[in-house]
Design an enzyme around this catalytic site. Structure first.
Site: not given
Ligand code: GRF
Length: 221
Positions: A16-17, A68, A94, A112, A177
């Site tokens: 959605s962002n 990673r 991640r 965030h 956001e």
């Protein structure tokens, strides 16, 4: 015609962002172009959203890499081949390593769903409700080597109401956001961001609030 900042968006979920960034670009409010959307989850709904707007997508599954760092190397290769100048993490689940950080120093943003440095990490909205905070909100920040710890670009304050659940608070925060993320990217695109140690200064950026906000409100004090 104004220059468009080439950005790459990293996603893992509903996107959605990402959608709010796409919409802001299409409405002419954000001088950016999404060159690629990269997901580590093959069926993330965010990929559909990008495809609906003819934005190139790429799936790079973390499961295919031993470390990673190796995963990040693949991400960096994809970003570099698209000549990305700003990396936008939008619900990307991640933890990144120095490989990505070193490739894009000061050029990676994250959002965030809390007023950092309160409630970093997972389930930030639930943490705020359980703690009994009267305000929470959301934060767009530059990414550094910690978890949700980089320099703060913009925050929105959202009240926590007495009858809030994790879900109702999350929905109220998410609306904000969708406003502050495109704004933060536009600050970057228009060259208005200056970093002073870890304080981010926005040229001609004014706080909307002149004194303080209270929840619950004051009665005569
Ligand atoms: C948002 O709450 C964001 O703050 C967090 O993950 C959620 C992603 O939502 N990092 P979406 O995928 O953008 O809809």
């Amino acid at each position: 015609m104004r220059r468009k900042l080439p950005i790459g968006v990293l996603v893992s979920g509903s996107g959605s962002n990402l959608q709010s960034i796409i919409d802001s670009i299409e409405q002419g409010r954000l001088d950016a172009e999404i060159k690629v959307v990269i997901s580590n989850i093959h069926d993330a709904f965010a990929l559909k959203r990008a495809q609906n707007h003819s934005i190139p997508t790429l799936v790079i599954s973390h499961e295919n890499f031993e470390t990673r760092e190796a995963f990040d190397e693949a991400i960096v290769r994809a970003l570099k081949s698209n000549r990305i100048e700003l990396v936008v993490m939008a619900g990307f689940m991640r933890i990144i390593t120095h490989v990505l950080l070193d490739a894009y120093p000061g050029k990676i943003m994250n959002i965030h769903p809390a007023l950092l440095p309160s409630f970093p990490g997972m389930h930030a909205q639930r943490q705020a409700v359980d703690y009994g905070a009267k305000f929470s909100g959301c934060t767009v920040h530059f990414v550094d080597s910690g978890v949700d710890s980089g320099p703060i670009i913009i925050q929105a304050v959202v009240p926590v109401l007495d009858d809030d659940t994790e879900e109702t608070l999350s929905a109220r925060i998410l609306k904000e956001e969708h406003r502050i993320y495109p704004q933060a990217i536009q600050y970057f695109a228009s060259g208005r961001i200056r970093l002073n140690n870890r304080r981010v200064m926005i040229a001609e950026g004014q706080c909307e609030m002149s004194t303080a906000l209270h929840n619950p409100g004051l009665s005569g004090f």
